[in-house]
Every structure is written in C-alpha cells, then in structure tokens.
Design an enzyme around this catalytic site. Structure first.
Site, PDB file in Angstrom:
ATOM      1  N   LEU A  22     -57.957  -8.832 -14.841  1.00 25.92           N
ATOM      2  CA  LEU A  22     -56.622  -8.969 -14.234  1.00 25.92           C
ATOM      3  C   LEU A  22     -55.823  -7.683 -14.379  1.00 25.92           C
ATOM      4  CD1 LEU A  22     -55.819 -12.556 -15.478  1.00 25.92           C
ATOM      5  CD2 LEU A  22     -56.402 -11.855 -13.148  1.00 25.92           C
ATOM      6  N   GLY A  23     -56.320  -6.813 -15.267  1.00 27.10           N
ATOM      7  CA  GLY A  23     -55.607  -5.558 -15.476  1.00 27.10           C
ATOM      8  C   GLY A  23     -55.667  -5.159 -16.939  1.00 27.10           C
ATOM      9  N   LYS A  24     -54.883  -4.152 -17.276  1.00 28.70           N
ATOM     10  CA  LYS A  24     -54.903  -3.637 -18.637  1.00 28.70           C
ATOM     11  C   LYS A  24     -53.631  -4.035 -19.354  1.00 28.70           C
ATOM     12  CE  LYS A  24     -55.774   0.374 -20.715  1.00 28.70           C
ATOM     13  NZ  LYS A  24     -56.128  -0.473 -21.848  1.00 28.70           N
ATOM     14  N   ASP A  72     -36.877  -7.565 -25.484  1.00 30.11           N
ATOM     15  CA  ASP A  72     -37.592  -6.644 -24.596  1.00 30.11           C
ATOM     16  C   ASP A  72     -37.710  -7.223 -23.187  1.00 30.11           C
ATOM     17  OD1 ASP A  72     -40.816  -4.898 -24.646  1.00 30.11           O
ATOM     18  OD2 ASP A  72     -38.829  -4.325 -23.908  1.00 30.11           O
ATOM     19  N   GLY A 122     -55.569  -3.481 -24.629  1.00 30.55           N
ATOM     20  CA  GLY A 122     -56.895  -3.908 -24.183  1.00 30.55           C
ATOM     21  C   GLY A 122     -56.814  -4.619 -22.846  1.00 30.55           C
ATOM     22  N   LYS A 167     -51.404  -3.834 -23.149  1.00 34.36           N
ATOM     23  CA  LYS A 167     -51.033  -2.704 -24.020  1.00 34.36           C
ATOM     24  C   LYS A 167     -52.233  -2.248 -24.840  1.00 34.36           C
ATOM     25  CE  LYS A 167     -47.678  -4.823 -25.905  1.00 34.36           C
ATOM     26  NZ  LYS A 167     -46.462  -5.433 -26.475  1.00 34.36           N
ATOM     27  N   VAL A 185     -57.328  -7.566 -19.823  1.00 34.76           N
ATOM     28  CA  VAL A 185     -57.046  -8.986 -19.641  1.00 34.76           C
ATOM     29  C   VAL A 185     -58.000  -9.514 -18.574  1.00 34.76           C
ATOM     30  CG1 VAL A 185     -55.317 -10.682 -18.967  1.00 34.76           C
ATOM     31  CG2 VAL A 185     -54.607  -8.627 -20.198  1.00 34.76           C
TER      32      VAL A 185
HETATM   33  C1  LIG Z   1     -46.693  -9.865 -19.353  1.00 32.22           C
HETATM   34  C2  LIG Z   1     -47.599  -8.751 -19.804  1.00 32.22           C
HETATM   35  C3  LIG Z   1     -46.819  -7.553 -20.295  1.00 32.22           C
HETATM   36  N1  LIG Z   1     -48.439  -8.347 -18.702  1.00 32.22           N
HETATM   37  C4  LIG Z   1     -49.781  -8.550 -18.754  1.00 32.22           C
HETATM   38  O1  LIG Z   1     -50.288  -9.061 -19.714  1.00 32.22           O
HETATM   39  C5  LIG Z   1     -50.576  -8.053 -17.552  1.00 32.22           C
HETATM   40  C6  LIG Z   1     -51.672  -7.128 -18.023  1.00 32.22           C
HETATM   41  C7  LIG Z   1     -52.802  -7.345 -17.100  1.00 32.22           C
HETATM   42  C8  LIG Z   1     -52.543  -8.614 -16.290  1.00 32.22           C
HETATM   43  C9  LIG Z   1     -51.252  -9.203 -16.789  1.00 32.22           C
HETATM   44  N2  LIG Z   1     -51.490 -10.353 -17.668  1.00 32.22           N
HETATM   45  C10 LIG Z   1     -51.641 -11.614 -17.119  1.00 32.22           C
HETATM   46  N3  LIG Z   1     -51.811 -11.750 -15.777  1.00 32.22           N
HETATM   47  C11 LIG Z   1     -51.944 -12.988 -15.254  1.00 32.22           C
HETATM   48  N4  LIG Z   1     -52.132 -13.149 -13.909  1.00 32.22           N
HETATM   49  C12 LIG Z   1     -52.401 -12.227 -12.922  1.00 32.22           C
HETATM   50  C13 LIG Z   1     -52.326 -10.837 -13.158  1.00 32.22           C
HETATM   51  C14 LIG Z   1     -52.596  -9.948 -12.102  1.00 32.22           C
HETATM   52  C15 LIG Z   1     -52.942 -10.445 -10.851  1.00 32.22           C
HETATM   53  C16 LIG Z   1     -53.185  -9.487  -9.719  1.00 32.22           C
HETATM   54  O2  LIG Z   1     -52.263  -9.132  -9.024  1.00 32.22           O
HETATM   55  N5  LIG Z   1     -54.383  -8.984  -9.445  1.00 32.22           N
HETATM   56  C17 LIG Z   1     -55.534  -9.351 -10.202  1.00 32.22           C
HETATM   57  C18 LIG Z   1     -54.442  -8.038  -8.346  1.00 32.22           C
HETATM   58  C19 LIG Z   1     -55.214  -8.630  -7.186  1.00 32.22           C
HETATM   59  C20 LIG Z   1     -55.243  -7.609  -6.057  1.00 32.22           C
HETATM   60  N6  LIG Z   1     -55.800  -6.316  -6.522  1.00 32.22           N
HETATM   61  C21 LIG Z   1     -55.802  -5.353  -5.397  1.00 32.22           C
HETATM   62  C22 LIG Z   1     -55.040  -5.727  -7.651  1.00 32.22           C
HETATM   63  C23 LIG Z   1     -54.990  -6.692  -8.835  1.00 32.22           C
HETATM   64  C24 LIG Z   1     -53.005 -11.814 -10.617  1.00 32.22           C
HETATM   65  C25 LIG Z   1     -52.733 -12.704 -11.663  1.00 32.22           C
HETATM   66  N7  LIG Z   1     -51.890 -14.111 -16.008  1.00 32.22           N
HETATM   67  C26 LIG Z   1     -51.723 -14.009 -17.351  1.00 32.22           C
HETATM   68  C27 LIG Z   1     -51.617 -12.754 -17.955  1.00 32.22           C
HETATM   69  C28 LIG Z   1     -51.456 -12.653 -19.448  1.00 32.22           C
HETATM   70  F1  LIG Z   1     -50.222 -12.214 -19.760  1.00 32.22           F
HETATM   71  F2  LIG Z   1     -51.653 -13.855 -19.995  1.00 32.22           F
HETATM   72  F3  LIG Z   1     -52.334 -11.800 -19.967  1.00 32.22           F
END
Ligand SMILES: CC(C)NC(=O)[C@H]1CCC[C@H]1Nc1nc(Nc2ccc(C(=O)N(C)C3CCN(C)CC3)cc2)ncc1C(F)(F)F
Length: 280
Positions: free
Chosen positions: A23-25, A141, A29, A27, A31
């Site tokens: 889902l992405g990176k 924050d 590691g 802080k 996800v």
């Molecule tokens: C609050 C915190 C500071 N932030 C984080 O932790 C971030 C760090 C990485 C991801 C996110 N953490 C989470 N993300 C989701 N859902 C999610 C995220 C991204 C997309 C998305 O747009 N793509 C995959 C797109 C799809 C399209 N392509 C082109 C790009 C990626 C879709 C759904 N659920 C729970 C979490 C959690 F928090 F539980 F980890």
C-alpha cells in the site's frame, strides 16, 4: 461494521496471512494489504516497523505508547489497531484497511477541497478529537499526512506516533512540518489538548486554501515567528463563515480556542452536515 468485531486473542504471525499488494511506505517500513488465511477472511493493513530503525530513531518508547493508545480506541473516524506481533527484526501492526487511501494524496491531487468536503471532514475530526480528549489523549500531530479515507470516504485518523496522555510536555525534538504547531509548543511550554484545537484550525485552512496559513517555505525561523504572532491572513476567496471558524480556533491563548462541541454547532459545519445525521 469492522468496528464491533474483535479478533480472538491468539498467537498471530506472518503465517496467519496471505500477503497482498503493497500500500506504500510507512515511517519505519512498508505497509501491505493482507487477508487472514483462516475464515472469516478479514482484509487488513499490515504495517511493518523495523526494530533497528526504531532504536536508531530513539522512538521505541513512543512506539510502545502509540500501540498502547491506539489499541484501546474504538471510533469510526479513528483507524482501528486490532493487534500486533513481532519476529526478531520487525514489529507488525494489524491495522484497519482504509479503502480510499491517503487523504494528503487527494489534497495534492485536487489542490484544495470543496467547502462541503472540508466541512464534513472537520466535523468528523471534531468527533474523533472529542472522543480522544474524553480519554485524556492528546493527538499532537493532526495533519493531512496522518489522515486516511474509509471506503465510504469517511475520514480516519491513522497515526498516533506523537499522541500522549494529557497534559503533555514534549521532550523529543520535533521533526517533520512545523506548520501545525501551536505557539505554546513552538515556545516549548506545557500544553493541553487545546493543541489539537489549533491543529484543527490549521487543517481547515489548508483543506480550503491548499496550504497552511503560517507556511514560509523559505525560512523555518519565519514560520515559527508567524505562528507565535498568529500572523493570520486569508485569501479573498475564503468563505466568510469558514474564516470565522478558523479565526476562532487559531487563538494564541489556548483557553479561548473554540471548544470542539462549538465547532460541531458552527453554522458553516451545520450547513454542510448530511441530512439525517444524528447530530441535528
Ligand atoms: C496514516 C499513516 C501515516 N499513513 C500510512 O500508514 C500510509 C503508509 C502507506 C499506506 C498508508 N497506510 C494505510 N493505508 C491504507 N489504505 C490504502 C493506502 C493506499 C492506497 C492507494 O492509494 N494505493 C495503494 C494506490 C493505488 C493506485 N496506485 C497508482 C498508487 C497506490 C489505498 C488504500 N489502509 C491502512 C493503512 C495503515 F495506516 F493501516 F497502514
């Protein structure tokens, strides 16, 4: 809803899950979207924290506090932490999957949000903060990067890395953006949950205008100065009622910042509340 289901206490491990797409990176590691192997098959987000990185960044205690705090929270606008487990190198957080991803990506894509979208997000944030403060937790924050969106577009506070039990005195040096810091934190004074009221005002401004009010990209020192002076300027395009709400939250004196219950009763918030919402 997933809010009510609790996961039976059992030994969780990586083997409990089918690992889906990244889902992405985060802080410390990556996800991943995962699904439990055992039925009923739950979809979750699995957040990896490398222990070595936590030690290097001296955030072990803060991370322990974050986990302890978030595990005890149950609110529709707060991302649920179901549990955690670890192996020799990593800690794994079993978090609620937010179906519509990261709010800051939408903000940078659109530049700014419509009045209706902004007012609804702020209404939901106020709800979440009332719940948090009711448990004597200060978030400290609040900013777009820490917010996610559920499958129905509802806002979810997704990160509690800086939250503390009130009253707080920050010992850690601040990292990341200063834009959301209130004067009392910029001046290193003791602070209360009223720091989150200030951040809510900054968030409202940024959602409507596309950037935070005291930002000075060129100089950190000047951003501090503008915060301490509450050097608040509005673009002519900002709606009068929204301006009124923001001005009532961005008060130097924490005691006179508009209480959250008043935020939810503010005309600009009430005007955009979906019909049939309980709070009418
Ligand atoms: C609050 C915190 C500071 N932030 C984080 O932790 C971030 C760090 C990485 C991801 C996110 N953490 C989470 N993300 C989701 N859902 C999610 C995220 C991204 C997309 C998305 O747009 N793509 C995959 C797109 C799809 C399209 N392509 C082109 C790009 C990626 C879709 C759904 N659920 C729970 C979490 C959690 F928090 F539980 F980890």
């Amino acid at each position: 809803s997933s809010q009510s289901r609790t996961f039976p206490t059992q030994e969780w491990s990586l083997h409990s899950f089918d690992i889906g797409r990244p889902l992405g990176k985060g802080k410390f590691g990556r996800v991943y979207m995962v699904r439990t192997k055992a039925s009923p098959k739950y979809i979750l987000a699995l957040k990896t924290l490398y222990k070595s990185e936590l030690v290097q960044n001296k955030v072990e205690k803060q991370t322990r506090r974050e986990i302890e705090i978030q595990q005890n929270l149950r609110h529709p606008n707060i991302l649920r932490l179901y549990g955690f487990f670890h192996d020799e190198k990593r800690i794994f957080l079993m978090l609620e999957f937010a179906g519509k991803g990261e709010l800051y990506k939408q903000l940078s894509k659109f530049g700014r949000f419509s009045e209706k979208r902004c007012a609804r997000y702020i209404d939901q944030m106020a709800d979440a903060l009332i719940y948090l403060h009711g448990k004597h937790v200060i978030h400290r924050d609040i900013k777009p990067e820490n917010l996610l969106l559920g499958i129905n577009g509802e806002l979810k506070i997704g990160d509690f890395g800086w939250s503390v039990h009130a009253p707080g005195l920050r010992r850690m040096t601040l990292c990341g953006t200063l834009d959301y810091l209130p004067p009392e934190m910029v001046e290193g004074k003791e602070h209360s949950e009223k720091v989150d009221y200030w951040a809510l005002g900054i968030l409202t401004y940024e959602f409507l205008c596309g950037s935070p009010p005291f930002e000075d990209r060129a100089s950190v020192k000047n951003t501090y100065r503008r915060i301490a002076m509450v050097d608040l300027r509005f673009p002519p395009t900002i709606p009068t009622e929204a301006k009124d709400l923001i001005a009532k939250l961005l008060k130097h004196d924490p005691q006179v910042r508009l209480p959250l219950a008043e935020v939810q009763r503010h005309p600009w918030i009430v005007k955009y509340r979906p019909k049939g919402t309980a709070r009418e």
